[in-house]
Design a protein around this motif. Structure first.
Motif, PDB file in Angstrom:
ATOM      1  N   VAL A  47       0.838  -0.973  -0.421  1.00 51.87           N
ATOM      2  CA  VAL A  47       0.312   0.182   0.160  1.00 51.87           C
ATOM      3  C   VAL A  47       0.734   1.466   0.185  1.00 51.87           C
ATOM      4  O   VAL A  47       1.936   1.252   1.428  1.00 51.87           O
ATOM      5  N   SER A  56       7.399   5.313  -1.427  1.00 54.91           N
ATOM      6  CA  SER A  56       7.008   4.287  -2.624  1.00 54.91           C
ATOM      7  C   SER A  56       7.133   3.871  -4.049  1.00 54.91           C
ATOM      8  O   SER A  56       6.824   2.503  -4.311  1.00 54.91           O
ATOM      9  N   SER A  72      -0.127  -3.472  -5.880  1.00 52.49           N
ATOM     10  CA  SER A  72      -0.690  -2.205  -5.298  1.00 52.49           C
ATOM     11  C   SER A  72      -1.826  -1.804  -5.688  1.00 52.49           C
ATOM     12  O   SER A  72      -1.978  -0.991  -5.725  1.00 52.49           O
ATOM     13  N   LEU A  75      -6.669  -4.025  -4.681  1.00 54.54           N
ATOM     14  CA  LEU A  75      -6.171  -3.726  -2.869  1.00 54.54           C
ATOM     15  C   LEU A  75      -7.939  -3.609  -2.459  1.00 54.54           C
ATOM     16  O   LEU A  75      -8.223  -1.879  -2.697  1.00 54.54           O
ATOM     17  N   GLN A  77      -8.406  -2.256   0.348  1.00 56.54           N
ATOM     18  CA  GLN A  77      -9.172  -0.717   1.096  1.00 56.54           C
ATOM     19  C   GLN A  77      -6.765   0.054   0.961  1.00 56.54           C
ATOM     20  O   GLN A  77      -6.434  -0.760   1.220  1.00 56.54           O
ATOM     21  N   GLN A  78      -6.750   0.814   1.429  1.00 52.73           N
ATOM     22  CA  GLN A  78      -5.016   1.458   1.684  1.00 52.73           C
ATOM     23  C   GLN A  78      -4.632   1.429   3.014  1.00 52.73           C
ATOM     24  O   GLN A  78      -4.903   3.430   3.828  1.00 52.73           O
ATOM     25  N   TRP A  92      -8.473  -9.510   3.659  1.00 55.29           N
ATOM     26  CA  TRP A  92      -6.992  -9.691   3.128  1.00 55.29           C
ATOM     27  C   TRP A  92      -6.704 -10.949   3.399  1.00 55.29           C
ATOM     28  O   TRP A  92      -5.974 -11.194   2.292  1.00 55.29           O
ATOM     29  N   VAL A 102       3.009  -1.332   4.935  1.00 56.22           N
ATOM     30  CA  VAL A 102       1.729  -0.132   5.168  1.00 56.22           C
ATOM     31  C   VAL A 102       2.177   0.694   5.490  1.00 56.22           C
ATOM     32  O   VAL A 102       3.756  -0.009   6.211  1.00 56.22           O
TER      33      VAL A 102
END
Length: 340
Positions: A47, A56, A72, A75, A77-78, A92, A102
């Protein structure tokens, strides 16, 4: 004119000047599913760190060049930390991806602090706790910070230290013959951030890193002259000639503590191995055979070194080991031709 590059066999492991801390208290177990889900081995969900646009992409690029399969995209959620997975961990876990990375960045007194976690999805635990890294807020420092974080993430997942924060020394040559110009350059392990350390009219050979990563020793051969070994500070400044001797001075190798350098030279006849202080002075002759001895390289403990010799016959090089304590030499290779 044409340009080509030769990558030397000289990799510098990371010499981190950044602060990396670890909270060894792992987060508590949130939830474990008690039914089987197919696990996609080597899969990592990454993430992008909250509040970050620099680190990142570097981390993602580094990890994508390994055996890890990093994604990435798509997904559920973040999240920024393990605490934000509360209530969504089953989602997940249903993906079958074993690891989740994360994090987030924040400013602190003009510096950038990055907090990040590598989460074992099955157990819902943070591997070795939250990690923190502090870097100067400039392009070079942030790029290096991204490599350092990628190193740590790779190590936490595989158990093997990464080396994305290492550097590569290489030689770039332009032109041929008397028109040849050689540049000693250094770049990040991902091929970015290339810098010229020195430029000469002639050829540069066999660059070798000092253990602390601050210096490089290399040979320079200009037109109608013998190769001479120089020592150069990577951060800049002029190079100092280490071996101004009338012979072929080649293949420097720093001792593990950086205080001495092995090299081969023919200034007293056939090529032999010598040892000299890294700051210069009178060299000590170590081998004295009628054959040619070249390409010395210290063992990591500094108690011996390996080198190449053709004492077995012309065009039949073999690798030998010399022990400093006893002065004994033993042949290491057993093939018909062994070098480098």
């Amino acid at each position: 004119m044409r340009t080509h590059q030769k990558l030397c066999l000289s990799l510098l492991a990371s010499t981190s000047t950044l602060l990396i801390s670890s909270n060894l208290l792992a987060a508590p177990v949130v939830l474990e599913l008690d039914y089987d889900i197919p696990v996609q081995q080597n899969q990592v969900a990454f993430v992008p760190f909250a509040g970050d646009s620099v680190l990142s992409p570097i981390i993602l690029n580094d990890l994508s060049k390994t055996e890890l399969k990093v994604t990435s995209k798509d997904l559920p959620q973040q999240p920024r930390s393990i605490s934000e997975l509360s209530g969504t961990l089953p989602v997940w876990q249903s993906m079958g991806i074993p690891y989740l990375v994360v994090g987030s960045t924040r400013s602190n007194r003009g510096k950038v602090v990055t907090d990040y976690e590598v989460i074992d999805i099955k157990s819902g635990r943070v591997i070795e706790g939250k990690q923190s890294l502090t870097a100067d807020n400039n392009k070079e420092s942030m790029r290096y910070a991204g490599h350092v974080i990628a190193d740590k993430v790779y190590e936490l997942i595989t158990g093997i230290p990464g080396d994305f924060s290492g550097r590569i020394a290489y030689i770039e040559e332009v032109g041929t013959g008397k028109e040849k110009v050689s540049r000693l350059k250094v770049m990040d392990a991902d091929g970015e951030n290339a810098k010229t350390i020195t430029e000469v009219a002639g050829s540069i050979f066999s660059p070798s890193w000092s253990p602390d990563g601050n210096r490089i020793a290399y040979s320079v051969q200009r037109d109608k002259s013998y190769p001479v070994i120089y020592v150069q500070n990577v951060s800049g400044g002029s190079a100092s000639a280490l071996t101004p001797f009338s012979g072929s001075n080649l293949s420097p190798s720093f001792s593990p503590d950086g205080s001495k350098i092995l090299f081969s030279s023919s200034f007293e006849g056939s090529a032999d191995i010598y040892e000299i202080s890294a700051s210069g002075g009178k060299p000590r002759r170590i081998t004295n055979w009628p054959s040619s001895e070249v390409q010395p390289s210290y063992a990591p403990d500094g108690k011996s070194f390996v080198f190449v010799s053709d004492r077995s016959g012309f065009n039949k090089p073999q690798i030998y080991r010399y022990e400093f304590g006893s002065g004994n030499t033993t042949k290491v290779s057993n093939s018909g031709y062994a070098t480098s």
